[in-house]
Design an enzyme around this catalytic site. Sequence first.
Site, PDB file in Angstrom:
ATOM      1  N   LYS A  83       0.815  -1.168  -0.005  1.00  0.00           N
ATOM      2  CA  LYS A  83      -0.099  -0.022   0.088  1.00  0.00           C
ATOM      3  C   LYS A  83       0.950   1.247  -0.074  1.00  0.00           C
ATOM      4  O   LYS A  83       2.043   1.038   0.597  1.00  0.00           O
ATOM      5  CB  LYS A  83      -0.920  -0.081   1.293  1.00  0.00           C
ATOM      6  CG  LYS A  83      -1.877   1.003   1.346  1.00  0.00           C
ATOM      7  CD  LYS A  83      -2.682   0.797   2.656  1.00  0.00           C
ATOM      8  CE  LYS A  83      -3.902   1.656   2.792  1.00  0.00           C
ATOM      9  NZ  LYS A  83      -4.995   1.553   4.073  1.00  0.00           N
ATOM     10  N   SER A  94      -9.526   1.621   2.988  1.00  0.00           N
ATOM     11  CA  SER A  94      -8.827   2.426   2.260  1.00  0.00           C
ATOM     12  C   SER A  94      -7.639   1.415   1.342  1.00  0.00           C
ATOM     13  O   SER A  94      -7.015   2.219   0.453  1.00  0.00           O
ATOM     14  CB  SER A  94      -7.922   3.365   3.032  1.00  0.00           C
ATOM     15  OG  SER A  94      -7.225   2.799   3.777  1.00  0.00           O
ATOM     16  N   SER A 121      -9.656  -1.045   7.026  1.00  0.00           N
ATOM     17  CA  SER A 121      -9.221  -0.794   5.538  1.00  0.00           C
ATOM     18  C   SER A 121      -8.400  -2.010   5.172  1.00  0.00           C
ATOM     19  O   SER A 121      -8.179  -1.937   3.778  1.00  0.00           O
ATOM     20  CB  SER A 121      -8.292   0.307   5.951  1.00  0.00           C
ATOM     21  OG  SER A 121      -9.045   1.676   5.902  1.00  0.00           O
TER      22      SER A 121
END
Lengths: 482, 484
Positions: free
Chosen positions: B75, B150, B174
Amino acid sequence: MNYEAVIGLEVHVQLKTRTKMFCGCVNAYGGEPNSQTCPVCLGMPGVMPSPNEQAIRLTALSGLLLGCDIAPRCKFDRKNYFYADMPKNYQISQYDLPICLNGQMELMKECYPKDAQKDIQGVKQVKLTRIHLEEDVGKSFHFENCTGVDFDRAGAPLMEIVTQPDLNTPEEAFAFLSTLRLVLLYGKVSDADMEKGQMRCDVNVSIRPAGEKKLGTKIELKNLNSISGARRALAYEIERQKQALARGEKLVQETRRWDDDAGVTSSMRSKEMAHDYRYFPEPDLLPIDTTPWLDEVKRLVPELPMARKQRFMQQYQIADYNAGVLVADMDLADYFEKAAAHAPNPNAAANLIVNDLMRELGAASLPITQSPILPKDIAALTTVVESGKISSKQAKDVFAEMFKTGKNPDAIIAEKGLSQVSDAGAIEKFCDEVIAANPKIVTDIRSGNAKAVGALVGQVMKLSKGKANPAMVNEFLKKKLS
Amino acid sequence: MSLHTLTLAQAAEKVRRKEVSSVDLVKALLVRIREVDPRVQAFLDVNEEDALEQARLRDRESPSGALHGVPVLLKDNMNRRGTFCSCGSKILNGYRAPYNATVVERLEKAGAVFLGRANMDEFAMGSSTENSAMHATRNPWDLERIPGGSSGGCAAAVASDMAFGSLGSDTGGSIRQPAAVCGCVGLKPTYGRVSRYGLVAFASSLDQIGPITKDARDAALLLQTIAGHDPRDSTSLPDAVPDYSKALEQGIKGLRMGLPKEYFAPGLDPQVEKLVRAAVEELRQLGAELVEISLPHTPYAVAVYYVIATAEASANLARFDGVRYGHRTSEPSDLLDLYGRTRAEGFGPEVKRRIILGTYVLSSGYYDAYYLRAQKVRTLIRRDFGEAFKKCDFILTPTSPTPAFKLGEKANDPLQMYLADICTIAANLAGICGISVPCGRTGGAGKPLPVGLQFLGPSMGEETLFRVAGAYEQVCRWDRNPGL
């Protein structure tokens, strides 16, 4: 109207640790800017703080030196405000659970300004509110078109000591800072030199009519860069407030900046512009449990200057003044103790150090740690005087030579043939010669003018080139002329 | 068989046996990315040359680590030295990490190759990856829908075989929610199990890094690699790391499965509920014992979360000021102007909303009513779980109340968006671990959409989660090909 000033201090002290508060960078600055930095103390995205246990222990030690309660459990908080010298735009500090709470410190007589020492009445105790630990910020340098920040100081461990509003005069504030510095030096917590920024001080001061219980309007002073500067700033500010009130003005709560060159304070910001720091517990750090190592820290508490002074007076039978001068400099006190250990009369050693050695060191701008004379030689010098080997007048010359060359007193006495003559036969011979050569004085003495003996003693000393033991000369002459 | 469809464990095994090279794996993924990513847009950055160079180096070494030569995806909020790290934000424009996150170090030590950066909601604030300042990512199962967030880039990339496995971060769901809506496995470890050092902080007391993978075995493999104490993260736990892959085979006979009634409330999509209830039945047949439990403070979790997370974020994001790195406004008139305009230009609306909210709840006069109150309720939520885990070994809930929604559907309604995390947030507040595993897909009109099942375990209960996930995976056979 007669006004009384009420003063409280917030003192920031840099701790003498090897590394910074939350990272492994060396805790040293003043070198090439930004040479002691890493992602952590630069607040790069994603970094996390690792607490420096040495700094936490030194803060607890400071608390013990200053009679504080050490919290068994404390925590760090974030103090939020934006400034370019603060990498994260929040400072890791302590809000409601500091390491040390309460405490008190006695102001040392010797730590008042020299010119104010005669006016001291009684012993003043100053209460402390708290001591907490935080990280220092970087240092800004303003250039013509830009500002540069040196982050070498950012993240250095910084201790904040907060007093209660127990001080009433600029001289007491001076004495507080000087005594505090001495105590911290004794604890080896910090070098606490205000001029080097190792100790920084903010002052809160208000005035009120003498006898009034209610506090006046609080004014905070910043930018006090030396202990004497703090005294001057307070003297100015108290006078300014008195005059303002005398003119019928109303004081407003504000922060004022001291300009040491101009000798005035000027307004920085009012209460309305005060920050809301939005403290909240630092989620990146666990609460600190001080109990596992507190006993270990307690064993590090040294004898403090006040206690040492009392001990010097009792153990070595030296005068209050000398003891005070000695302990006011830890190295000097250590020096004295080394000398006293070998001296038959420690008081003589103390006199020699406080009067002669201090004067010479002062003239040569040398610290005691660089004294050309070793403590054992101070002791040796008092020994030869005490035993009558040389006179105290000769001792002055020997001392001067010792300071110049670093040689021990016996070597100097031997080199210069200074040894005092204590041989009774030789002295008697000198006395007989002088009596024979001065019949008039002898008659004088015999007819009752005892003081005239002095003249004969002088003659004998001259004859012996100053080496005759004056006490023995006196004795012989008295015996022969009675 | 195409290499890109391999799991992480399979890829590692093939490299170990020298059936394929690391370069082969990287090339296969690069081809797949070129083919699929223009539609999915899961990546912010594919370091083709860098990845191939790392792979060549790995191919010259003799395989030692568990992930030797295997590409993984990070990420965009984890620092890897020398590479960009933007947190999906314009404010970190041009910022290159000057150091390695602990997870990066550990992956590197295990021999992994870094493939690139996955898209995310700006600073991990969002549940749809629509808050990325760069572009939205699409759900591989239906390109009109969101991939969750996210960590939407990670989940979308893994679901569409553009990555074997990835690391996401989970502050309120997330990892688990995008894993659920993309049909992946997503694990949020116990708070402190994985070092956060090098993860750009959103909410420090809630953030955890964890795997998003194709199956439970891969999640165990990644967690095994990254878990463990780190002196640079004071909140990381000192406990030894057990062998997670062993737990996968242990079965669940006799484990007590807690079903909290609060998680099966109105608002739960009927298709989701049906699949979750079916899973409960399957787990019972595998030997789990069903226990009804209650987590009475669940209704407050979202509110508590949006006070605590925003408060911490308001401080964590203060450092993005244009002074030392990232975006800086042009020609500022003074320091205040530099701060104001840099942040106005650099942050997106959701980030601004949360900074303002967090600043507000910490402000003098409001602190007690909001932040302090929220912390107290957080303690109650944590206590709920403590009580629950006296009665059961793991808790079963839906991961997300609905399957993936359409892009733009909730973009203008922050409160609706916040409710997407209603099933996942409490685990972060309590600091416990949770895993989302696929439990099937929706039927009826429209494209089939994956649905996720969440298992929650007590603090350090990852082994239990892997036991359950491993056993469940054996019986839940479903077509996990989104057909891209």
